[in-house]
Every structure is written in structure tokens, then in C-alpha cells.
Design a protein around this motif. Structure first.
Motif, short mmCIF file in Angstrom:
data_model
loop_
_atom_site.label_atom_id
_atom_site.label_comp_id
_atom_site.label_asym_id
_atom_site.label_seq_id
_atom_site.Cartn_x
_atom_site.Cartn_y
_atom_site.Cartn_z
N THR A 169 42.82 41.64 58.08
CA THR A 169 43.44 40.88 56.98
C THR A 169 42.35 40.32 56.08
O THR A 169 41.34 39.80 56.57
N LEU A 170 42.54 40.45 54.79
CA LEU A 170 41.68 39.84 53.79
C LEU A 170 42.36 38.56 53.32
O LEU A 170 43.48 38.60 52.80
N VAL A 171 41.72 37.41 53.54
CA VAL A 171 42.26 36.12 53.12
C VAL A 171 41.45 35.64 51.91
O VAL A 171 40.23 35.51 51.99
N VAL A 172 42.14 35.39 50.81
CA VAL A 172 41.47 35.07 49.55
C VAL A 172 41.70 33.60 49.18
O VAL A 172 42.86 33.16 49.06
N ASP A 173 40.64 32.86 49.03
CA ASP A 173 40.69 31.47 48.57
C ASP A 173 40.86 31.50 47.05
O ASP A 173 39.89 31.50 46.30
N ALA A 174 42.12 31.52 46.61
CA ALA A 174 42.41 31.75 45.19
C ALA A 174 41.76 30.70 44.30
O ALA A 174 41.20 31.02 43.25
N ALA A 175 41.82 29.43 44.68
CA ALA A 175 41.28 28.38 43.83
C ALA A 175 39.78 28.57 43.62
O ALA A 175 39.27 28.43 42.50
N ASN A 176 39.07 28.92 44.68
CA ASN A 176 37.63 29.11 44.57
C ASN A 176 37.28 30.35 43.77
O ASN A 176 36.38 30.33 42.92
N VAL A 177 38.00 31.44 44.01
CA VAL A 177 37.72 32.69 43.30
C VAL A 177 38.04 32.55 41.81
O VAL A 177 37.25 32.95 40.95
N VAL A 178 39.20 31.97 41.51
CA VAL A 178 39.58 31.77 40.11
C VAL A 178 38.56 30.86 39.42
O VAL A 178 38.17 31.10 38.26
N GLY A 179 38.12 29.83 40.12
CA GLY A 179 37.17 28.88 39.53
C GLY A 179 35.80 29.46 39.27
O GLY A 179 34.99 28.86 38.56
N SER A 180 35.52 30.65 39.83
CA SER A 180 34.21 31.27 39.63
C SER A 180 34.11 32.03 38.31
O SER A 180 33.04 32.49 37.94
N VAL A 181 35.24 32.18 37.62
CA VAL A 181 35.27 32.93 36.35
C VAL A 181 35.57 31.95 35.21
O VAL A 181 36.68 31.41 35.14
N PRO A 182 34.63 31.72 34.30
CA PRO A 182 34.85 30.76 33.21
C PRO A 182 35.70 31.36 32.09
O PRO A 182 35.22 31.59 30.97
N ASP A 183 36.98 31.61 32.40
CA ASP A 183 37.85 32.26 31.42
C ASP A 183 38.98 31.35 30.96
O ASP A 183 40.03 31.81 30.50
N GLY A 184 38.77 30.04 31.11
CA GLY A 184 39.80 29.09 30.70
C GLY A 184 40.87 28.88 31.75
O GLY A 184 41.97 28.41 31.42
N TRP A 185 40.54 29.16 33.02
CA TRP A 185 41.53 29.03 34.09
C TRP A 185 42.10 27.63 34.18
O TRP A 185 43.25 27.44 34.60
N TRP A 186 41.34 26.62 33.79
CA TRP A 186 41.79 25.23 33.92
C TRP A 186 42.96 24.92 32.98
O TRP A 186 43.68 23.96 33.20
N ARG A 187 43.15 25.75 31.95
CA ARG A 187 44.29 25.56 31.05
C ARG A 187 45.55 26.25 31.54
O ARG A 187 46.66 25.90 31.15
N ASP A 188 45.38 27.29 32.36
CA ASP A 188 46.53 28.08 32.84
C ASP A 188 46.21 28.64 34.22
O ASP A 188 45.77 29.77 34.35
N ARG A 189 46.43 27.84 35.24
CA ARG A 189 46.05 28.26 36.59
C ARG A 189 46.96 29.38 37.10
O ARG A 189 46.49 30.25 37.86
N VAL A 190 48.20 29.39 36.70
CA VAL A 190 49.09 30.48 37.11
C VAL A 190 48.63 31.80 36.50
O VAL A 190 48.52 32.82 37.18
N GLY A 191 48.33 31.78 35.20
CA GLY A 191 47.85 32.99 34.54
C GLY A 191 46.54 33.48 35.13
O GLY A 191 46.33 34.69 35.30
N ALA A 192 45.65 32.56 35.47
CA ALA A 192 44.37 32.95 36.07
C ALA A 192 44.58 33.58 37.45
O ALA A 192 43.90 34.54 37.81
#
Length: 298
Positions: A169-192
Motif C-alpha cells: 500500500t502507498l500511503v500519501v500525506d496529502a497535506a505535506n505533498v500538496v504543500g511542497s508545490v507553490p501553486d497557490g494551494w493555500w487558496r484552494d486546497r480541494v483543487g490542489a
């Protein structure tokens, strides 16, 4: 090494001109291997009936033995695609009937044979569709050794059998992975998080290198579990991915799920760059990897 085309009566495509891959590779010691670009076969695993074996006709290479449906790879064709194509041509395995789990590769230097281990997800009856098969049969796993097996399959079967119950099983820490990409994730966490899902679809299709899980073989196709927390819990489900919506701490949910999976004997790879979380999941027996190891460069 030399390349030798087949002679009349030897294997070839049943539905048109011979493919460039349909040729013998001859090693310096005279040993012949079928497939200019290597070969691949399918080890289809049915939880109720066993594995699908092909009884080869007497005139074929190592004739009158039992092995896997498979054959020569085409130029540029992946091992997975080749195994699925060949098994469809030789045994009528329907598209979508099996889900890849593992690719194991025998490499003799001048030639490779790739075995795709795949779980039957839509039961089917095999159909003899080319002249290389005398019989196709579902054989209970405990009885495989009682058949006169193709030498290549016989040598690899003990190792492959030992991996049939392994389900990583691959377990992905979504918050950490999303936070590693500076693509404006903080404005739209669902979209990120949805963009993360898009990237994970590559993993479900192509698999991951076996060493990441600490497992033998070449490539594994793990179950993928994405742990979402906070606003990202609103993300929609996606086929092929499991989503765990953490009620409080995402890290605590990851550790608890990793403990449960490890207790069940499942290999686990956790994707995170969080040092504290890495230490916690390693303490319960998981492997860890950074984002780039699994998903590549951003």
C-alpha cells in the motif's frame, strides 16, 4: 548475440505480417530466446480458481509443457502492455479483466522475460485463439508443481508463488505533498488535492520500483491511500484511489492506518517530507519516500 527470424512452423502473429520482434535472440553459447525485444507473459491470479496456465503444443519451443500465455514484445512496448496483448491473443483474456500487481523480470543479459502478476477482477473463461496452445486451464496454486512446467516458468515459480499474497500500500500525506508545490494551494486546497490525484494516476498506471517498498521484483502496482485533512476533506472520490478523510490530525491518522496495515502483514510506503511523521511510521515498520521519489519532479 545474433538475431534469427523464425522458420516455417515456428511462432508468429496469427493476424498479419510478422512483427519485427518475432525473432530468436541467440546467445554466444547457442542458447535461443524468443523475442528480439524480449518477451512477456501474464500470471493471472483468480482467488477462487488459481492461476491460468497454457499447455503448449509439441512443436513449440519446450513443447508439451505448461507455462504462461505470453510472447515476444513489440518495439517500444512496455512489459505490462505486451503481457496483456499476448494473453489476449493466446488465451482470450478480456481487456479490463485483470488488475496488474507486480512485474518480475528475468534478465540473462542478451534478453529479458517479464512476468506480469495480475489479479482477476472480472472472471472469464480462457479461449484457445492461436495454434500454440493445446489447452488452457485454471490450476489451483497448490497443484501447479504437479504439472510438467516450461523450464523458465518452473525456475521462477517458487519466487513468484511466494509473492502472490504480498499486497503493498502507498500511503500519501496529502497535506505535506500538496504543500511542497507553490501553486497557490493555500487558496484552494480541494483543487490542489485534485491535482495530486491527477499525478497519482500515473502511479496506478505505471507502478513504482520494487526497492521503494523493500520488495523483490521490478515494479509493483500498490493500492493507493490518500489521507486528506482540513479543507481538503471536501475532495471528491477518484476511481483507483482510496481517500481517508482525517477527522483531526492527518499525521495521527496516517500512523494509525500504517500500524493496521503492518499488523496485517502489508508492506507500506509512506510519502511525506515531514521528519517527525517519517520517524513515527518507520518505527512501526513502514518504508518512507519523498515526493520526487514517487511522483517525479514538479
Amino acid at each position: 548475440m545474433t538475431i534469427v527470424p523464425p522458420t516455417p512452423g515456428e511462432p508468429r502473429r496469427p493476424d498479419g505480417p510478422r512483427d519485427p520482434g518475432d525473432a530468436w535472440v541467440v546467445a554466444d553459447d547457442g542458447t535461443r530466446y524468443w523475442g528480439r525485444f524480449g518477451a512477456a507473459g501474464l500470471l493471472a491470479v483468480d482467488a477462487r480458481r488459481g492461476i491460468l496456465l497454457q499447455h503448449r503444443v509439441a512443436w513449440s519451443h519446450h513443447g508439451d509443457t505448461w507455462g504462461l500465455p505470453g510472447g515476444a514484445r513489440h518495439a517500444g512496448e512496455s512489459a505490462c502492455d505486451a503481457a496483456l496483448r499476448e494473453s489476449a491473443e493466446e488465451a482470450g483474456v478480456p481487456a479490463g479483466a485483470v488488475a496488474p500487481r507486480l512485474i518480475s523480470v528475468l534478465d540473462v543479459g542478451v534478453w529479458t522475460y517479464s512476468t506480469l502478476v495480475a489479479d482477476v477482477v472480472q472472471p472469464f473463461e480462457p479461449v484457445i485463439s492461436d495454434p500454440e496452445s493445446r489447452e488452457l486451464a485454471w490450476v489451483p496454486i497448490d497443484l501447479v508443481d504437479t504439472y510438467p512446467l516450461h523450464p523458465g516458468f518452473a525456475s521462477s515459480w517458487p519466487m513468484l508463488r511466494g509473492l502472490l499474497d504480498v499486497r503493498p500500500t502507498l500511503v500519501v500525506d496529502a497535506a505535506n505533498v500538496v504543500g511542497s508545490v507553490p501553486d497557490g494551494w493555500w487558496r484552494d486546497r480541494v483543487g490542489a488535492t485534485e491535482r495530486l490525484f491527477d499525478r497519482l494516476e500515473t502511479v496506478t498506471h505505471d507502478g513504482l520500483p520494487a526497492p521503494l517498498f523493500g520488495l523483490p521484483g521490478e515494479t509493483w502496482f500498490p493500492e493507493v491511500l490518500v489521507v486528506a485533512e482540513g479543507a481538503a476533506r471536501g475532495v471528491a472520490d477518484r476511481d483507483g484511489l482510496q481517500v481517508m478523510r482525517a477527522g483531526a490530525s492527518g499525521d495521527d491518522a496516517i500512523v494509525a492506518e500504517t500500524e493496521r496495515l503492518r499488523a496485517a502483514g502489508r508492506p507500506v510506503l509512506v510519502v511525506t517530507a515531514d521528519r517527525e511523521l517519517r520517524a513515527r511510521v518507520q518505527a512501526v515498520g513502514a518504508e518512507v519516500a519523498g515526493v520526487r521519489s514517487v511522483l517525479g519532479a514538479d
